[in-house]
Write an enzyme that holds these catalytic residues in place. Structure first.
Site, mmCIF file in Angstrom:
data_model
loop_
_atom_site.group_PDB
_atom_site.id
_atom_site.type_symbol
_atom_site.label_atom_id
_atom_site.label_comp_id
_atom_site.label_asym_id
_atom_site.label_seq_id
_atom_site.Cartn_x
_atom_site.Cartn_y
_atom_site.Cartn_z
ATOM 1 N N THR A 188 46.340 -8.173 15.838
ATOM 2 C CA THR A 188 46.099 -6.974 16.976
ATOM 3 C C THR A 188 46.557 -5.698 16.242
ATOM 4 O O THR A 188 46.935 -5.893 15.129
ATOM 5 C CB THR A 188 46.910 -7.487 18.202
ATOM 6 O OG1 THR A 188 46.199 -8.692 18.873
ATOM 7 C CG2 THR A 188 47.210 -6.514 19.060
ATOM 8 N N THR A 222 43.099 -4.867 20.573
ATOM 9 C CA THR A 222 42.767 -6.014 19.741
ATOM 10 C C THR A 222 41.271 -6.293 19.477
ATOM 11 O O THR A 222 40.470 -6.189 20.683
ATOM 12 C CB THR A 222 43.832 -7.307 20.101
ATOM 13 O OG1 THR A 222 43.670 -8.350 19.222
ATOM 14 C CG2 THR A 222 43.316 -7.649 21.440
ATOM 15 N N ASN A 263 41.454 -9.869 18.841
ATOM 16 C CA ASN A 263 42.090 -11.362 18.951
ATOM 17 C C ASN A 263 42.365 -11.671 17.314
ATOM 18 O O ASN A 263 43.362 -11.238 16.849
ATOM 19 C CB ASN A 263 41.296 -12.254 19.830
ATOM 20 C CG ASN A 263 42.104 -13.268 20.061
ATOM 21 O OD1 ASN A 263 43.733 -13.058 20.135
ATOM 22 N ND2 ASN A 263 41.747 -14.546 20.238
ATOM 23 N N ASP A 294 41.883 -16.335 24.327
ATOM 24 C CA ASP A 294 43.129 -16.242 25.002
ATOM 25 C C ASP A 294 43.068 -16.752 26.446
ATOM 26 O O ASP A 294 44.091 -16.769 27.276
ATOM 27 C CB ASP A 294 43.285 -14.568 25.298
ATOM 28 C CG ASP A 294 44.234 -14.133 23.933
ATOM 29 O OD1 ASP A 294 44.495 -15.060 23.083
ATOM 30 O OD2 ASP A 294 44.555 -13.152 23.557
HETATM 31 N N1 GLY Z 1 44.801 -11.392 21.576
HETATM 32 C C1 GLY Z 1 46.146 -11.394 21.552
HETATM 33 C C2 GLY Z 1 46.749 -10.996 22.839
HETATM 34 O O1 GLY Z 1 46.097 -10.430 23.702
HETATM 35 O O2 GLY Z 1 47.878 -11.361 23.152
#
Ligand code: GLY
Length: 541
Positions: free
Chosen positions: A337, A355, A357, A379
């Site tokens: 991120t 991000t 991800n 996520d």
């Molecule tokens: N994709 C990492 C987060 O949102 O925590």
């Protein structure tokens, strides 16, 4: 002052400040620039959170997290036996949520910026059209992700140059991305969500068996939310509400630790207490957190001082490493991120974490448009109770539903100080109100909340200068797997005492990439700190 994880992007933000822009103008410029120069995580095909605190005291939280497509369903990543299908939520079109970055940055600019979208996007368009010199770090990263990027024609062509990999110092031009950005600058976010770019996204999705369609894009909206606020030893902590777990986890841990004598950093006594707070907050994260527009999240009780009293008593009474709650062990992986912080001359501040991800997201580049799509669907809890790519276990509160936003760990945070305030943060008469002290955040998937906690404690409890606070070695416990990840800088003495106390330790290379700005309480000077674990830069004037 601007601190970001890539130097061209930091420069773009500083240029916008010099041109008369405020912190939000600069932050939007950095966001679009990182989409060009840091494709590992910078993006227009992903999403994130922007926390704004104006010098007037007004705060806002722009939630531009990705959203599950309308055709997404609870068990979409499970096979006939009910087990997660490998990589389905991580690589390729099916892994993507509806991107929020363009809507979020445009909304922030429209509400709080001064210069307008076209002006603040100009540096990014220039970087994409005329190119920039590839850093050693970018050349290495692109090469190391060649398997994922090589699966998709446009990604292979743009980022791997069809196998003739970019070397450090070569100029990287992205004409398709430049056209896409110009389209957004000229016609606003509608170009992305309803216009030609929307059609390109929908076409790539259809070709690669993804779910996002024109209806999903047209329905997407960035949301302005109330930031989450906590109090710690005279500091006011302004952070991320759901669909992030970041603010809840951070405030819960700070509440537990508030009255405890933490001693010195990198010492058994302080690490033991911080680790036990981490284990409890991450166990609660797994059980209770999700998108509060879809499920009831007990934010007030998890962040209450009364709850912290109960957890602290339990923690102090328990043997070190006694189980916090039952759960399945899971592997842990590093997340990707990017975070940046901005403070302008007037004292307006922005803390932004966004991000794709995984590094380079899903690996899929939208054909003709030149940008990578996220794999944020991972996520969600594909199978509640089973770990995601960060080894995080999540409950039914974070299961998949159409148009729901996946739970995040991103923790953009702003710390204020009013030395005369009461312990609940109530301002003292005549104190002038809380003053800006620290702006921070980090990448790192499930490790993010703990990185922010540790840097924040380094400044507020251990009284380190901000660069020392960012440099200091980190550790991470996320309840499950039941072990502590420690950086090489944690001394062997401390590690041995933790092992003797019953903890399982695993050394890891580096945790997070914190980009922070501190404001000196006496002089008002801004001190930028870019994390030596990354390839970023802090700059100001
Ligand atoms: N994709 C990492 C987060 O949102 O925590």
């Amino acid at each position: 002052m601007v601190a970001s994880s890539e130097s061209h992007a930091t420069d773009a933000g500083v240029d916008i400040l010099r041109a008369g822009g405020n912190a939000v103008d600069a932050a939007v410029a950095v966001g679009f620039a990182l989409a060009v120069t840091h494709p590992f995580a910078g993006n227009i095909g992903g999403g994130g959170f922007m926390l704004i605190r104006l010098a007037s005291g007004e705060t806002a939280f722009v939630d531009y997290r990705e959203e599950a497509p309308g055709r997404a369903s609870h068990n979409m990543y499970l096979d006939a036996q009910g087990n997660p299908i490998k990589d389905e939520s991580v690589v390729g079109a099916l892994a993507s949520g509806v991107p929020g970055t363009v809507a979020g940055l445009a909304l922030a600019e429209q509400r709080y910026g001064k210069l307008g979208l076209a002006r603040v996007m100009a540096p990014a368009i220039h970087l994409a059209a005329d190119g920039f010199a590839v850093s050693y770090a970018l050349a290495q990263d692109l090469h190391s992700e060649s398997i994922k990027l090589g699966k998709f024609d446009a990604s292979r062509h743009i980022f791997l140059r069809d196998g003739n990999y970019y070397q450090a110092g070569e100029i990287f031009k992205q004409p398709e991305l430049a056209r896409t950005l110009q389209e957004i600058a000229d016609h606003g976010p509608d170009a992305f969500y309803r216009g030609p770019i929307a059609h390109e996204i929908a076409a790539s999705m259809e070709k690669n068996h993804g779910l996002i369609d024109l209806g999903d894009l047209a329905a997407y909206q960035a949301k302005i939310r109330e930031p989450l606020v906590g109090h710690f030893r005279g500091y006011t902590i302004v952070s991320a509400p759901p669909p992030s777990s970041g603010g809840v986890g951070l405030v819960e841990m700070l509440n537990i630790l508030e009255p405890l004598d933490l001693g010195a950093p990198d010492a058994y006594a302080s690490m033991h207490l911080i680790i036990e707070a981490q284990r409890r907050a991450y166990a609660d994260r797994a059980q209770f957190l999700g998108d509060a527009d879809f499920v009831t999240v007990p934010v007030a009780s998890l962040t209450s001082k009364d709850y912290a009293v109960k957890l602290r008593e339990e923690l102090l009474a328990a043997k070190p490493d006694a189980p916090v709650r039952a759960g399945n062990p899971a592997p842990a992986e590093n997340g990707n991120t990017t975070h940046y912080s901005v403070v302008d001359a007037d004292g307006n501040a922005v803390s932004n974490t966004y991000t794709l991800n995984g590094g380079y997201g899903s690996g899929l580049t939208i054909e003709g448009a030149g940008f990578l799509m996220n794999d944020e669907m991972d996520d969600f809890a594909s199978k509640p109770g089973s770990p995601n790519m960060f080894g995080l276990i999540q409950g039914e509160a974070n299961s998949i539903a159409p148009r729901k936003r996946p739970l995040s760990s991103m923790t953009p945070t702003i710390v204020l100080e009013d030395p005369k305030a009461a312990s609940d943060g109530a301002p003292a008469a005549g104190s002038g109100g809380p003053q800006l002290r620290l702006v921070l955040g980090s990448p790192g998937g499930g490790t993010i909340i703990n990185t922010v906690l540790e840097v924040l404690l380094n400044v507020t409890a251990f009284h380190l200068k901000v660069q020392q606070a960012v440099d200091a070695p980190r550790f991470h416990d996320q309840w499950m797997p039941d072990k502590i990840f420690i950086e090489p800088g944690i001394s062997e003495d401390t590690a041995a005492r933790l092992r003797d106390a019953g903890y399982t330790l695993q050394r890891v290379g580096g945790i997070g990439d914190c980009e922070a700005i501190a404001v000196d309480s006496q002089t008002g000077w801004r001190f930028g700190a870019s994390d030596p674990r990354g390839d970023g830069k802090a700059a100001g004037y």
